[in-house]
Design a protein around this motif. Structure first.
Motif, short mmCIF file in Angstrom:
data_model
loop_
_atom_site.label_atom_id
_atom_site.label_comp_id
_atom_site.label_asym_id
_atom_site.label_seq_id
_atom_site.Cartn_x
_atom_site.Cartn_y
_atom_site.Cartn_z
N SER A 14 13.25 2.24 -28.76
CA SER A 14 13.77 2.73 -27.49
C SER A 14 12.69 3.46 -26.72
CB SER A 14 14.95 3.65 -27.74
OG SER A 14 14.57 4.69 -28.57
N PRO A 45 13.21 -1.36 -17.01
CA PRO A 45 14.53 -1.62 -16.41
C PRO A 45 15.60 -0.69 -16.98
CG PRO A 45 14.08 -3.26 -18.09
CD PRO A 45 12.91 -2.32 -18.10
N VAL A 46 15.64 0.56 -16.50
CA VAL A 46 16.57 1.54 -17.08
C VAL A 46 18.01 1.23 -16.65
CG1 VAL A 46 14.90 3.41 -17.28
CG2 VAL A 46 16.15 3.08 -15.12
N VAL A 47 18.95 1.76 -17.40
CA VAL A 47 20.38 1.59 -17.07
C VAL A 47 20.68 2.36 -15.79
CG1 VAL A 47 22.70 2.24 -17.82
CG2 VAL A 47 21.10 1.19 -19.44
N LYS A 48 21.19 1.64 -14.79
CA LYS A 48 21.48 2.29 -13.50
C LYS A 48 22.96 2.31 -13.17
CE LYS A 48 17.10 1.38 -11.18
NZ LYS A 48 16.39 0.25 -10.67
N GLU A 52 26.05 -1.22 -17.55
CA GLU A 52 24.81 -1.91 -17.98
C GLU A 52 24.41 -1.54 -19.41
OE1 GLU A 52 22.23 -2.97 -14.02
OE2 GLU A 52 21.98 -0.98 -14.88
N MET A 54 20.90 -1.72 -21.91
CA MET A 54 19.44 -1.93 -21.98
C MET A 54 19.11 -2.45 -23.38
SD MET A 54 16.52 0.87 -21.24
CE MET A 54 14.78 0.51 -21.29
N GLN A 56 16.14 -3.96 -26.15
CA GLN A 56 14.76 -4.23 -26.54
C GLN A 56 14.69 -5.68 -26.98
OE1 GLN A 56 13.08 -2.78 -30.18
NE2 GLN A 56 11.04 -2.62 -29.29
N ASP A 108 20.22 1.36 -25.07
CA ASP A 108 20.89 2.33 -24.19
C ASP A 108 22.08 1.64 -23.53
OD1 ASP A 108 21.38 4.69 -22.93
OD2 ASP A 108 19.76 4.54 -21.47
N CYS A 109 23.11 2.43 -23.27
CA CYS A 109 24.33 1.86 -22.67
C CYS A 109 24.82 2.77 -21.55
CB CYS A 109 25.46 1.78 -23.70
SG CYS A 109 25.15 0.67 -25.06
N TYR A 137 11.69 -4.92 -22.54
CA TYR A 137 13.08 -4.53 -22.32
C TYR A 137 13.70 -5.33 -21.19
CZ TYR A 137 11.76 -0.47 -25.10
OH TYR A 137 11.31 0.34 -26.11
N THR A 139 17.55 -5.23 -18.86
CA THR A 139 18.84 -4.58 -18.66
C THR A 139 19.80 -5.56 -18.01
OG1 THR A 139 17.92 -2.37 -18.57
CG2 THR A 139 20.02 -2.69 -17.47
#
Ligand code: NDP
Length: 376
Positions: A14, A45-48, A52, A54, A56, A108-109, A137, A139
């Protein structure tokens, strides 16, 4: 969620909270293989949004679409889909990351994600209007992601999602087939030895269909091994005559295009609901050359006219099919894979450092299944 890494590839599962970049193969312009560039500064590309996930990426695979997109295919329509506000301006889609398949691990969620938690192994087909999987990564929305089959490695799993989503779209939505209706239906797959073909043979056989495949003579063993009932070598050149001697078909899946439609339409059972489904359509070429509006209208008119002509003159449906993102459909495929009914067909593997070589392999054509890139 442990967040503990630097910006370098292959270091952890992560990204750190300070991290804003990642490793990826990007293109800054359209062109041949020389435009592929390894970067350690691609945007993370982070969770926005709350829905969403994310991921790996552990493995990705290539499709003919990646070669085409590298050269600018579909640029106008895909750019519109990426950002509807871009219709009227010239904002760049670069740097663009290619790669449509992935197998990896959730890191990540978003707050509303209900099906996945960090640590889950997942697979997905990345829509062509999103940044691709030749990266550390990706997303995606929860809907686009599915739990990976337990029986497959990441490398094997990455060979399936895009061709599976495409085959399901073609055979189910355009071809009208499904698990309950396909029993003993006669299906002809034109171009059975590549990614879509090798998957479709197995899916149709798991549904009980009778499958005839066209391919080169040296792919006969492969497609028979996957379950094809009849195999016709197209290389001697008299394929139409040899197929005409067979019982007519309920559905034809055309993975080849070119002049196929001119001779294959007569192989379908007339006036009985049979369907000609092609994956090789002029839509994106049309929008690229004529612009979004004119290109879409042009392609739409072509499709309607042709479908009407074919129905009136031959009594069969004529349909175009497209890849459609569908995580729940991949759930169904996972069950078939874990039951041993669908096998991955990995022809070649390349490390992440050799993405240009993987593209070169694809460019040589004559695929026998899939080319996979191991990212981790
Ligand atoms: P691949 O490149 O993996 O496979 C193509 C296969 O077709 C190869 O095995 C090739 O082997 C064989 N082939 C080539 N010419 C013929 C021929 N005349 N008759 C029979 N077989 C032939 O492609 P995919 O399976 O991934 O995709 C198939 C097509 O579908 C591509 O054109 C792709 O762009 C399109 N597609 C469209 C999508 C959409 O959304 N509309 C989505 C996904 C794919 P050989 O040359 O040795 O015979």
């Amino acid at each position: 969620l442990a967040r503990s890494v630097s910006c370098r590839r292959h270091v952890s599962t992560s990204p750190s909270t300070q991290q804003s970049c990642m490793s990826a193969w990007v293109i800054d312009q359209y062109g041949s293989n020389g435009v592929l560039k390894y970067s350690e500064e691609a945007a993370l590309p982070v969770v926005k949004s709350p829905c969403e996930v994310m991921i790996q990426v552990h493995a990705a695979s290539l499709n003919p679409l990646d070669l085409a997109m590298r050269g600018g295919y579909g640029a106008k329509l895909l750019k519109l889909k990426r950002d509807t506000a871009s219709v009227m301006n010239q904002d760049s889609e670069f740097p663009l990351i290619l790669g449509r398949d992935l197998s990896g691990v959730v890191v990540d969620c978003g707050s509303e994600v209900s099906e996945f938690v960090p640590g889950d192994e997942v697979w997905a087909a990345v829509p062509p209007w999103k940044q691709g999987s030749l990266a550390e990564y990706v997303t995606l929305t929860e809907y686009e992601v599915s739990h990976k089959p337990q029986s497959l490695s990441h490398t094997e799993a990455a060979s399936i999602p895009y061709v599976a989503s495409t085959a399901l779209s073609a055979l189910v939505f355009a071809g009208g087939l499904c698990r309950d209706s396909a029993l003993n239906k006669r299906v002809l797959i034109i171009g059975g030895s590549g990614g879509v073909g090798t998957f479709s043979i197995q899916l149709l056989k798991s549904w009980g269909a009778h499958v005839t495949v066209t391919c080169s003579h040296n792919a006969e063993g492969l497609v028979r091994g996957l379950g094809a009932d009849e195999v016709v070598d197209y290389t001697p050149g008299d394929i139409a005559q040899r197929l005409e001697m067979m019982e007519k078909f309920d559905v034809i899946l055309d993975n080849v295009g070119e002049d196929t439609e001119q001779w294959a339409m007569d192989l379908l059972k007339p006036w009985s609901g049979s369907k000609y489904v092609t994956l090789v359509t002029p839509l994106l070429h049309s929008t690229d050359s004529l612009g979004l509006l004119n290109g879409t209208i042009n392609a739409g008119c072509f499709l309607c006219t042709k479908a009407a002509q074919v129905m009136v003159s031959k009594g069969v449906f004529y349909r175009w099919a497209f890849y459609t993102p569908d995580g729940p459909a991949l759930d169904e495929i996972r069950r078939l894979v874990d039951a041993g009914k669908i096998l991955p067909v990995v022809e070649a593997q390349f490390p992440f450092t050799q993405v240009p070589q993987a593209f070169q392999k694809m460019e040589q054509g004559h695929a026998r299944g899939k080319t996979v890139v191991q990212v981790v």
